[in-house]
Every structure is written in C-alpha cells, then in structure tokens.
Design an enzyme around this catalytic site. Structure first.
Site, mmCIF file in Angstrom:
data_model
loop_
_atom_site.group_PDB
_atom_site.id
_atom_site.type_symbol
_atom_site.label_atom_id
_atom_site.label_comp_id
_atom_site.label_asym_id
_atom_site.label_seq_id
_atom_site.Cartn_x
_atom_site.Cartn_y
_atom_site.Cartn_z
ATOM 1 N N GLY A 50 3.008 8.390 -4.574
ATOM 2 C CA GLY A 50 4.400 8.437 -5.004
ATOM 3 C C GLY A 50 4.858 9.041 -6.221
ATOM 4 C CG PHE A 51 8.604 8.917 -8.176
ATOM 5 C CD1 PHE A 51 9.580 9.900 -9.323
ATOM 6 C CD2 PHE A 51 10.880 8.044 -8.266
ATOM 7 C CE1 PHE A 51 10.706 10.300 -9.722
ATOM 8 C CE2 PHE A 51 11.412 7.739 -9.426
ATOM 9 C CZ PHE A 51 11.200 9.085 -10.566
ATOM 10 C CG ASN B 127 -1.723 4.233 2.969
ATOM 11 O OD1 ASN B 127 -0.455 4.745 2.279
ATOM 12 N ND2 ASN B 127 -1.572 3.198 4.167
ATOM 13 C CB THR C 176 6.586 6.515 0.938
ATOM 14 O OG1 THR C 176 6.129 5.354 0.356
ATOM 15 C CG2 THR C 176 6.912 5.655 2.374
ATOM 16 N N GLY C 177 3.820 8.466 0.167
ATOM 17 C CA GLY C 177 3.320 9.118 -0.527
ATOM 18 C C GLY C 177 2.971 10.539 -0.704
ATOM 19 C CB VAL D 2 -2.735 -1.538 -1.122
ATOM 20 C CG1 VAL D 2 -1.419 -2.113 -0.481
ATOM 21 C CG2 VAL D 2 -2.878 -2.160 -2.778
ATOM 22 C CG ASN E 264 -7.590 -6.566 -0.589
ATOM 23 O OD1 ASN E 264 -8.371 -6.841 -0.708
ATOM 24 N ND2 ASN E 264 -6.858 -5.031 -1.051
ATOM 25 C CE1 TYR F 143 9.719 -2.324 -1.942
ATOM 26 C CE2 TYR F 143 12.511 -3.334 -3.153
ATOM 27 C CZ TYR F 143 11.244 -2.666 -3.266
ATOM 28 O OH TYR F 143 10.350 -2.026 -4.465
ATOM 29 C CE LYS G 196 7.909 -4.132 -4.145
ATOM 30 N NZ LYS G 196 6.587 -3.766 -5.278
#
Length: 321
Positions: free
Chosen positions: A11-12, A33, A36-37, A58, A98, A144, A148
């Site tokens: 990712g970013f 996976n 979004t990356g 993940v 995990n 989200y 989190k």
C-alpha cells in the site's frame, strides 16, 4: 538486523515503510493481497537482497518467525473501505487477531496501524490519546472506525492477558508521492482534479478542518515508535498539528498546480467529521518526533508525482490506479 513483517506492505504507506526498513539493513517481508495495494508499489524492491513477498490475506495463517510485525493491512480511504464494509471490518479485526496470535507464538513485537478515525466526529479538539471518541457504531463509516477501535481492543487485551509487546500508532491524514491518485482521499482528489482543470469537489461548505502529514515524516515517527522503550506501549498520535480547512487545502492545491479549476460544493457525507487535528504531545515527549515538512512544501513533491501519473494516463488512455 531484524526480521520484519509488514502487512499491507504494497500500500501507499506500507511500501514506503518496507523501503525504509530495507535501507536500514533489515530483512523485510511484505504481505499483501493487493485489495487496495499494488505490486507496482514494491516493484523496485523485488529481487533486492533481504526483501521477500507473500501474496495473501492478512487473515490467513503466516509461516515463519519475525522479530517485529507492522500491521498495516486494511483499506483506508472511504470509497475503498465502504465498497465492501464486511471485508473491511474482517480485515481490521480478524487480521489483527491473526497477527497477534502469530506474535504471541513467536515472541514478536507488534505495531498496529490505527487511525484518527477512532475519535469519530470529536467533541475534544485537538484530539489527544486519552479521549475516547464520538463514533457512530452503525453508520456507513463504522466498518472502518469501529474495526480499528476493535483492533485496538484486541491489542491491549493481548498485552494484558499474554504480555505481548505492543505499539499503537493513530495515524492522521497523510499524503505524498506513492499515493493512489484514484483512491478518493481529499488530497488525491483535489490534485487530480486540478491537474485536469476539472471542478474541485468540496463536500459541505469546506469549513471542516483536517491536518496533513507528509509521508516521510509519518513513517519516521512510526519507526521511532516501534524502536521506543517497552513502556511506550500506549496509543500515540502521529500527524501534523497544523490545521487547515478543506477550502484552504483546495486553494493551496490550485496555487501549486496553477490550475484553472473552480470550486464546487456538494452535500457532505454521513458522519464526515468537522474537525480533525492531532495533539502530538506524546510523540514529542516519548519519541522526540514532530513533523518537518510543511503542507505547501510536501504538495510540490506530491503534485510532481501525480503529474507523471496523469500524463501517463493521457498518453496511454489507461485508468489511474
């Protein structure tokens, strides 16, 4: 030299973190996976000595022992995390669970990439870490925000119950080269619209505020947090305390790009916070960290990066990603 796992490493932020850690001489494994990356983000690292790639979720079991785990796997921009909210919530909670189980098994230190969104639409300003937040648990952003928050709950339950060595960074708005121009975040939206001389779309009246931290500053703070003494296990805000309205940001982008775009205003999304600005007292005290790159300076480098991407799209006729 340490063996380090970075989830969401394509990712970013994850890709730049992998690059920094590899440059410091560590063995770095990127797990992603590509939800979004993008593999292209770590393409320049492939084949480099000490860099490994695991292409998986993940949430799936991971083989091998690591000294440190940076858990960055999760969609982060509103369009991405709202596209499949159940997946987003599972990634945050089950993915973190995990990684915690893996850290427990192998005795690894784990750093959780949390977010300023745990504060919701805050009633305390600027936001400090003891503040519990004002979050809608059933709204469109809850997958989200609450994901989190749930991940943080797991982190500290594992610390109390299993003596896991943990770190939690609450990341505020971040920008810089390497961002996905099409990810729907406010900085990328404004820059791409300005480069194309399209109208700059502002949600609401533009008086809501944000703070913007340059990528390099943020990753420096995160690495310092991982390397801090073991008693620095409480959440730490990392972000830039300089506060701007969304309208201010739009005008600065227009000046930086020298664009002919006009500002237009559309309805504000549900639960979009009116204020977002970090209190970084903890980062200053415990990490000796504060941001160095001002918004105007950082936007120059970011606009240069986006200009190349937009030019490629114009020539090849491909969608920006």
């Amino acid at each position: 030299m340490k063996k380090i796992l970075v989830t969401g490493g394509a990712g970013f932020l994850g890709a730049f973190l992998c690059e920094r850690l590899l440059a410091e001489g560590h063995q770095v494994t990127c797990l992603d996976n590509y939800y979004t990356g993008a593999k292209a983000n770590i393409g320049h690292l492939l084949g480099r000595n000490g860099f490994n790639l695991i292409e998986q979720s993940v949430c799936d079991p991971v083989a091998g022992a690591y000294d440190e785990i940076y858990n960055f796997a999760c969609p982060a921009s509103p369009p991405n995390y709202q596209a499949d909210p159940i997946y987003t919530f599972k990634t945050s909670v089950l993915g973190t669970l995990n990684m915690l189980e893996h850290a427990r098994k192998w005795g690894a230190k784990i750093l959780q990439a949390s977010t300023s969104e745990v504060y919701g639409d805050p009633l305390v300003h600027p936001q400090n870490e003891p503040y519990w937040g004002n979050v809608n648990p059933i709204g469109v952003r809850s997958c989200y925000d609450e994901g989190k928050r749930g991940a943080e709950t797991l982190i500290y339950d594992f610390q109390r119950q299993h003596a896991i060595n943990v770190r939690v960074v609450r990341i505020f708005n971040t920008y810089g080269p390497g961002m996905n121009p099409g990810d729907g975040r406010v900085v990328s939206n404004f820059i791409v619209q300005a480069l194309r001389d399209q109208n700059i779309t502002i949600y609401g009246d533009g008086r809501q505020t944000r703070s913007f931290c340059y990528r390099d500053d943020l990753v420096e703070g995160i690495i310092r947090l991982m390397n801090a003494p073991d008693n620095v296990s409480f959440p730490v805000n990392i972000g830039n305390p300089a506060e701007f309205t969304i309208r201010d940001l739009a005008n600065i982008v227009l000046e930086t790009v020298s664009s002919r775009s006009k500002l237009i205003f559309v309805p504000q999304p549900q639960d979009d916070p009116m204020q977002r600005c970090p209190d970084i007292s903890r980062a200053r005290e415990y990490l000796r960290w504060e941001p160095k790159v001002a918004l105007r300076e950082g936007l120059v480098a970011t606009v240069e990066y986006f200009s190349e991407r937009v030019a490629i799209q114009a020539v090849q006729g491909v969608k920006i990603a």
